[in-house]
Write a protein that holds these residues in place. Structure first.
Motif, short mmCIF file in Angstrom:
data_model
loop_
_atom_site.label_atom_id
_atom_site.label_comp_id
_atom_site.label_asym_id
_atom_site.label_seq_id
_atom_site.Cartn_x
_atom_site.Cartn_y
_atom_site.Cartn_z
N GLN A 5 38.91 -46.52 40.05
CA GLN A 5 38.00 -47.53 39.51
C GLN A 5 36.60 -47.39 40.11
O GLN A 5 35.60 -47.53 39.42
N GLN A 6 36.55 -47.12 41.41
CA GLN A 6 35.26 -46.92 42.06
C GLN A 6 34.55 -45.68 41.50
O GLN A 6 33.35 -45.70 41.25
N PHE A 64 33.42 -54.82 33.37
CA PHE A 64 32.02 -54.81 33.77
C PHE A 64 31.12 -55.07 32.57
O PHE A 64 31.42 -54.66 31.45
N ASP A 65 30.02 -55.74 32.83
CA ASP A 65 29.04 -56.05 31.80
C ASP A 65 28.17 -54.81 31.57
O ASP A 65 27.49 -54.34 32.48
N ALA A 66 28.19 -54.30 30.35
CA ALA A 66 27.47 -53.07 30.02
C ALA A 66 25.96 -53.20 30.26
O ALA A 66 25.32 -52.28 30.77
N GLU A 67 25.40 -54.34 29.91
CA GLU A 67 23.95 -54.52 30.08
C GLU A 67 23.58 -54.56 31.57
O GLU A 67 22.58 -53.97 31.97
N ARG A 68 24.36 -55.22 32.36
CA ARG A 68 24.07 -55.26 33.80
C ARG A 68 24.19 -53.88 34.42
O ARG A 68 23.38 -53.50 35.29
N LEU A 69 25.17 -53.11 34.00
CA LEU A 69 25.30 -51.75 34.52
C LEU A 69 24.13 -50.88 34.08
O LEU A 69 23.63 -50.05 34.84
N GLU A 127 31.20 -43.90 30.78
CA GLU A 127 31.58 -45.11 30.07
C GLU A 127 31.65 -46.30 31.02
O GLU A 127 31.99 -46.14 32.20
N VAL A 128 31.35 -47.47 30.50
CA VAL A 128 31.42 -48.69 31.30
C VAL A 128 32.89 -49.03 31.54
O VAL A 128 33.67 -49.14 30.58
N ARG A 140 30.39 -43.16 38.04
CA ARG A 140 30.06 -42.34 36.87
C ARG A 140 29.20 -43.13 35.88
O ARG A 140 28.25 -42.61 35.31
N ALA A 141 29.54 -44.40 35.69
CA ALA A 141 28.77 -45.24 34.77
C ALA A 141 27.35 -45.47 35.29
O ALA A 141 26.39 -45.46 34.52
N LEU A 142 27.21 -45.67 36.60
CA LEU A 142 25.90 -45.95 37.18
C LEU A 142 25.03 -44.71 37.33
O LEU A 142 23.81 -44.78 37.14
N LEU A 143 25.63 -43.60 37.66
CA LEU A 143 24.83 -42.43 38.05
C LEU A 143 24.88 -41.27 37.07
O LEU A 143 24.02 -40.39 37.13
N ALA A 144 25.87 -41.24 36.21
CA ALA A 144 26.04 -40.07 35.36
C ALA A 144 26.24 -40.40 33.89
O ALA A 144 26.72 -39.57 33.13
N GLY A 145 25.90 -41.62 33.48
CA GLY A 145 26.01 -41.96 32.06
C GLY A 145 27.43 -42.10 31.56
O GLY A 145 27.67 -41.99 30.36
#
Length: 115
Positions: free
Chosen positions: A9-10, A27-32, A22-23, A15-20
């Motif tokens: 999960q981490q 988690f809220d997609a807009e916040r990410l 999937e959310v 991956r979502a934050l740094l490499a595009g």
């Protein structure tokens, strides 16, 4: 939850934050997206501090080009920021955005010797 599940999960969050990536569920997609943009901006600022010759050479195009590079080339564990800045310069040269290696400032040369 097992350690392996938590680790996965981490990793998905990173991956979502740094490499595009999937959310991850929950988690809220807009916040990410906002956080991912902030992390990319921080990386862009650090590269500009380490290699001021690059924003000088690119002018107003620096942000656009760095963001394109940064999204396609996430930093990997163990990769230092100086190596990241130099990889961006190499990427720019390969694309023909800058011709020869830009001259580094005296400060950049001094910092490079300390590596």
């Amino acid at each position: 939850m097992s350690r392996e599940e938590l680790a996965e999960q981490q990793a998905a969050l990173l991956r979502a934050l740094l490499a595009g990536g999937e959310v991850p569920p929950g988690f809220d997609a807009e916040r990410l997206r906002v956080e991912a943009d902030a992390l990319l901006a921080k990386r862009r600022r650090v590269v500009a501090m380490l290699r001021p010759d690059l924003p000088e050479a690119l002018g107003a195009r620096y942000r656009e080009l760095f963001d394109t590079y940064g999204r396609a080339h996430p930093r990997h564990v163990g990769t230092g920021m100086r190596a990241d800045a130099n990889a961006f310069a190499d990427w720019l040269r390969e694309r023909g955005e800058i011709s020869a290696p830009p001259k580094r400032s005296a400060l950049a040369r001094l910092l490079r010797r300390r590596d």
